[in-house]
Scaffold this motif. Structure first.
Motif, PDB file in Angstrom:
ATOM      1  N   GLY A 176       1.650  -4.257 -13.686  1.00 46.18           N
ATOM      2  CA  GLY A 176       0.755  -4.613 -12.595  1.00 46.18           C
ATOM      3  C   GLY A 176       1.057  -5.946 -11.947  1.00 46.18           C
ATOM      4  N   GLU A 177       2.240  -6.507 -12.224  1.00 52.56           N
ATOM      5  CA  GLU A 177       2.527  -7.837 -11.692  1.00 52.56           C
ATOM      6  C   GLU A 177       2.814  -7.824 -10.188  1.00 52.56           C
ATOM      7  N   GLU A 179       1.520  -6.169  -6.603  1.00 53.48           N
ATOM      8  CA  GLU A 179       0.340  -5.458  -6.100  1.00 53.48           C
ATOM      9  C   GLU A 179       0.723  -4.109  -5.512  1.00 53.48           C
ATOM     10  N   ARG A 180      -0.266  -3.223  -5.442  1.00 51.09           N
ATOM     11  CA  ARG A 180      -0.023  -1.809  -5.145  1.00 51.09           C
ATOM     12  C   ARG A 180       0.701  -1.580  -3.817  1.00 51.09           C
ATOM     13  N   GLN A 181       0.269  -2.252  -2.755  1.00 49.39           N
ATOM     14  CA  GLN A 181       0.883  -2.017  -1.445  1.00 49.39           C
ATOM     15  C   GLN A 181       2.347  -2.449  -1.449  1.00 49.39           C
ATOM     16  N   ARG A 182       2.644  -3.546  -2.149  1.00 50.44           N
ATOM     17  CA  ARG A 182       4.036  -4.004  -2.222  1.00 50.44           C
ATOM     18  C   ARG A 182       4.864  -3.023  -3.051  1.00 50.44           C
TER      19      ARG A 182
END
Length: 197
Positions: A176-177, A179-182
């Motif tokens: 999770g390091e 973020e989701r959009q990236r």
């Protein structure tokens, strides 16, 4: 003058108890492996007793089928939808397929892990049906890839599609390091580079 009536916002459909139990089972199977989870474990995690659990599912095998079959059906239907939305632009269809699959992969890492490690636990008939659906999904990709790239054969397009799936289906192993959009942006770019060169 006609009076406008405000309609109340629609609430998202409430998930059934069966769907909640299945989600818990998928998470446990993905984390511990199919053989590392008992029906009692699932019942305890879901807060239901054995008899109530068996009211929804005949057993672990039935849960595995219920988890994996709709995924393959949904991917095929979604893939066909992406391709049919771009009948005259195969490159746009490739990009739409990648966007669709990346979103699926980011939303369902436990299901992907389950599929990667536990598909062979299924009885022969549902396993064969899932494999058939998967082959049809791959062919949606092959169709648009060979339309975009005159330099690849159908067999080569299958290699590229499977390579892209490997990239996009890496979500169970990503921390999770980022973020989701990236993560979505990176996976999309990597898949398109693999597919389009």
């Amino acid at each position: 003058m006609e009076q406008q009536v405000d309609t109340p916002p629609t609430k998202p459909a409430r998930r059934s108890r069966r769907e909640e139990i299945l989600e818990i089972a998928v998470g446990l199977f993905a984390a511990r492996g199919y053989h590392g989870v008992s029906m009692d474990d699932i019942g305890t995690a879901a807060g239901v007793t054995g008899p109530a659990l068996y009211h929804h599912f005949a057993g672990k095998e039935a849960m595995l089928v219920a988890a994996l079959m709709p995924v393959s059906e949904g991917l095929l239907a979604g893939g066909r939808g992406q391709v049919s939305a771009h009948p005259a632009d195969p490159r746009a269809a490739v990009e739409a397929l990648v966007d669709f699959h990346v979103e699926f992969a980011l939303a369902n890492p436990a299901v992907i892990a389950l599929h990667l490690h536990e598909l062979d636990r299924l009885p022969e008939e549902p396993r064969r049906e899932i494999r058939r659906l998967q082959r049809q999904y791959v062919e949606e990709w092959v169709q648009v890839l060979t339309a975009v790239r005159a330099d690849v054969t159908g067999g080569e397009a299958r290699v590229l599609a499977h390579a892209a799936f490997g990239l996009m289906n890496s979500t169970p192993f990503l921390g999770g390091e980022v973020e989701r959009q990236r993560r979505a942006t990176l996976l999309r770019a990597a898949a398109l580079a693999a597919l389009l060169g």
